[in-house]
Design a protein around this motif. Structure first.
Motif, PDB file in Angstrom:
ATOM      1  N   UNK A  69       0.816  -1.224   0.000  1.00  0.00           N
ATOM      2  CA  UNK A  69       0.000   0.000   0.000  1.00  0.00           C
ATOM      3  C   UNK A  69       0.849   1.274   0.000  1.00  0.00           C
ATOM      4  N   UNK A  70       2.141   1.145   0.272  1.00  0.00           N
ATOM      5  CA  UNK A  70       2.993   2.328   0.347  1.00  0.00           C
ATOM      6  C   UNK A  70       3.344   2.912  -1.026  1.00  0.00           C
ATOM      7  N   UNK A  71       2.973   2.228  -2.109  1.00  0.00           N
ATOM      8  CA  UNK A  71       3.259   2.771  -3.443  1.00  0.00           C
ATOM      9  C   UNK A  71       2.596   4.133  -3.601  1.00  0.00           C
ATOM     10  N   UNK A  72       1.361   4.249  -3.183  1.00  0.00           N
ATOM     11  CA  UNK A  72       0.652   5.523  -3.328  1.00  0.00           C
ATOM     12  C   UNK A  72       1.245   6.603  -2.429  1.00  0.00           C
ATOM     13  N   UNK A  73       1.703   6.205  -1.250  1.00  0.00           N
ATOM     14  CA  UNK A  73       2.292   7.181  -0.316  1.00  0.00           C
ATOM     15  C   UNK A  73       3.679   7.636  -0.753  1.00  0.00           C
ATOM     16  N   UNK A  74       4.365   6.790  -1.496  1.00  0.00           N
ATOM     17  CA  UNK A  74       5.721   7.094  -1.954  1.00  0.00           C
ATOM     18  C   UNK A  74       5.760   7.139  -3.480  1.00  0.00           C
ATOM     19  N   UNK A  75       4.773   7.801  -4.044  1.00  0.00           N
ATOM     20  CA  UNK A  75       4.573   7.848  -5.489  1.00  0.00           C
ATOM     21  C   UNK A  75       5.817   8.320  -6.243  1.00  0.00           C
ATOM     22  N   UNK A  76       6.439   9.400  -5.776  1.00  0.00           N
ATOM     23  CA  UNK A  76       7.619   9.930  -6.479  1.00  0.00           C
ATOM     24  C   UNK A  76       8.753   8.905  -6.511  1.00  0.00           C
TER      25      UNK A  76
ATOM     26  N   UNK B 251      15.217  -5.342  -7.563  1.00  0.00           N
ATOM     27  CA  UNK B 251      15.289  -5.791  -6.166  1.00  0.00           C
ATOM     28  C   UNK B 251      14.884  -4.678  -5.210  1.00  0.00           C
ATOM     29  N   UNK B 252      15.326  -3.469  -5.491  1.00  0.00           N
ATOM     30  CA  UNK B 252      14.962  -2.324  -4.650  1.00  0.00           C
ATOM     31  C   UNK B 252      13.457  -2.131  -4.623  1.00  0.00           C
ATOM     32  N   UNK B 253      12.839  -2.187  -5.787  1.00  0.00           N
ATOM     33  CA  UNK B 253      11.392  -1.993  -5.874  1.00  0.00           C
ATOM     34  C   UNK B 253      10.654  -3.103  -5.135  1.00  0.00           C
ATOM     35  N   UNK B 254      11.072  -4.338  -5.347  1.00  0.00           N
ATOM     36  CA  UNK B 254      10.395  -5.461  -4.684  1.00  0.00           C
ATOM     37  C   UNK B 254      10.561  -5.387  -3.180  1.00  0.00           C
ATOM     38  N   UNK B 255      11.746  -5.014  -2.728  1.00  0.00           N
ATOM     39  CA  UNK B 255      12.001  -4.894  -1.285  1.00  0.00           C
ATOM     40  C   UNK B 255      11.132  -3.801  -0.680  1.00  0.00           C
ATOM     41  N   UNK B 256      11.021  -2.709  -1.360  1.00  0.00           N
ATOM     42  CA  UNK B 256      10.318  -1.534  -0.843  1.00  0.00           C
ATOM     43  C   UNK B 256       8.799  -1.612  -1.014  1.00  0.00           C
ATOM     44  N   UNK B 257       8.352  -2.147  -2.150  1.00  0.00           N
ATOM     45  CA  UNK B 257       6.940  -1.996  -2.509  1.00  0.00           C
ATOM     46  C   UNK B 257       6.160  -3.302  -2.700  1.00  0.00           C
ATOM     47  N   UNK B 258       6.768  -4.419  -2.401  1.00  0.00           N
ATOM     48  CA  UNK B 258       6.080  -5.691  -2.570  1.00  0.00           C
ATOM     49  C   UNK B 258       5.830  -6.322  -1.205  1.00  0.00           C
ATOM     50  N   UNK B 259       4.652  -6.905  -1.020  1.00  0.00           N
ATOM     51  CA  UNK B 259       4.312  -7.471   0.288  1.00  0.00           C
ATOM     52  C   UNK B 259       4.867  -8.869   0.500  1.00  0.00           C
ATOM     53  N   UNK B 260       5.146  -9.602  -0.562  1.00  0.00           N
ATOM     54  CA  UNK B 260       5.693 -10.960  -0.420  1.00  0.00           C
ATOM     55  C   UNK B 260       7.082 -11.024  -0.986  1.00  0.00           C
TER      56      UNK B 260
END
Length: 184
Positions: free
Chosen positions: A97-104, A175-184
């Motif tokens: 859910x943090x994708x929307x909060x960290x849109x930039x 990897x950065x994106x998955x670590x930051x924005x993926x739940x699994x």
């Protein structure tokens, strides 16, 4: 009596319309999840193709390398960002859910992914024959970036590095994106 029957029909119609609209919204959410999951799988398959060519340079074919890079380019950047433009409550989604909060930050990562894919495409165009030494990283060459700082500052810097280095930075970006924005 007729008025009561008409009101009952209107109420039933409004209820059915609400049910259908809810079902359509759930279906649309699941559709976007399915689309973005298909795009992610296509990018993963493309990255695997490129990885295989770096592991065994005798398998390098510029057209296949370029096609794989183009797949990643075409499914990243603004396209990837648009897939995550709104929150979805689909059980199929692994998006945090943090994708929307960290849109930039998310959009920057999606654009970095595209930029690395563009660099890989350019490398394939410059090397239509066998994989050249200029595409490969040199022994002991610093990787740069790291998992939380994968952005190359400018196009010149990106075009000057070996394709293999750009590929590693692209994988770090994933990897950065998955670590930051993926739940699994």
């Amino acid at each position: 009596m007729r008025l009561t029957a008409d009101i009952s029909k209107l109420g039933l119609f409004a209820f059915m319309a609400a049910v259908l609209m809810t079902a359509a919204m759930v279906s649309a959410e699941e559709d976007i999840v399915a689309i973005r999951q298909a795009d992610m799988k296509a990018m993963a398959a493309a990255a695997k193709t490129i990885s295989g060519m770096f592991k065994d340079s005798t398998t390098y074919k510029a057209s296949e390398f370029q096609s794989a890079a183009d797949t990643i380019r075409d499914k990243s950047g603004g396209v990837l960002s648009a897939h995550f433009a709104s929150a979805t409550d689909s059980r199929q989604s692994k998006a945090g859910p943090n994708i929307l909060n960290e849109r930039d930050r998310f959009d920057r990562i999606a654009n970095d992914l595209r930029d690395y894919a563009v660099a890989l495409d350019a490398a394939a165009q410059k090397n239509p024959g066998p994989m050249t030494a200029s595409m490969r990283m040199k022994p002991g060459e610093a990787m740069g970036g790291g998992p939380f700082g994968t952005h190359v500052r400018n196009e010149h810097e990106l075009s000057a590095m070996p394709a293999e280095h750009a590929f590693h930075l692209m994988l770090q970006t994933c990897a950065t994106c998955h670590t930051r924005f993926r739940t699994e």
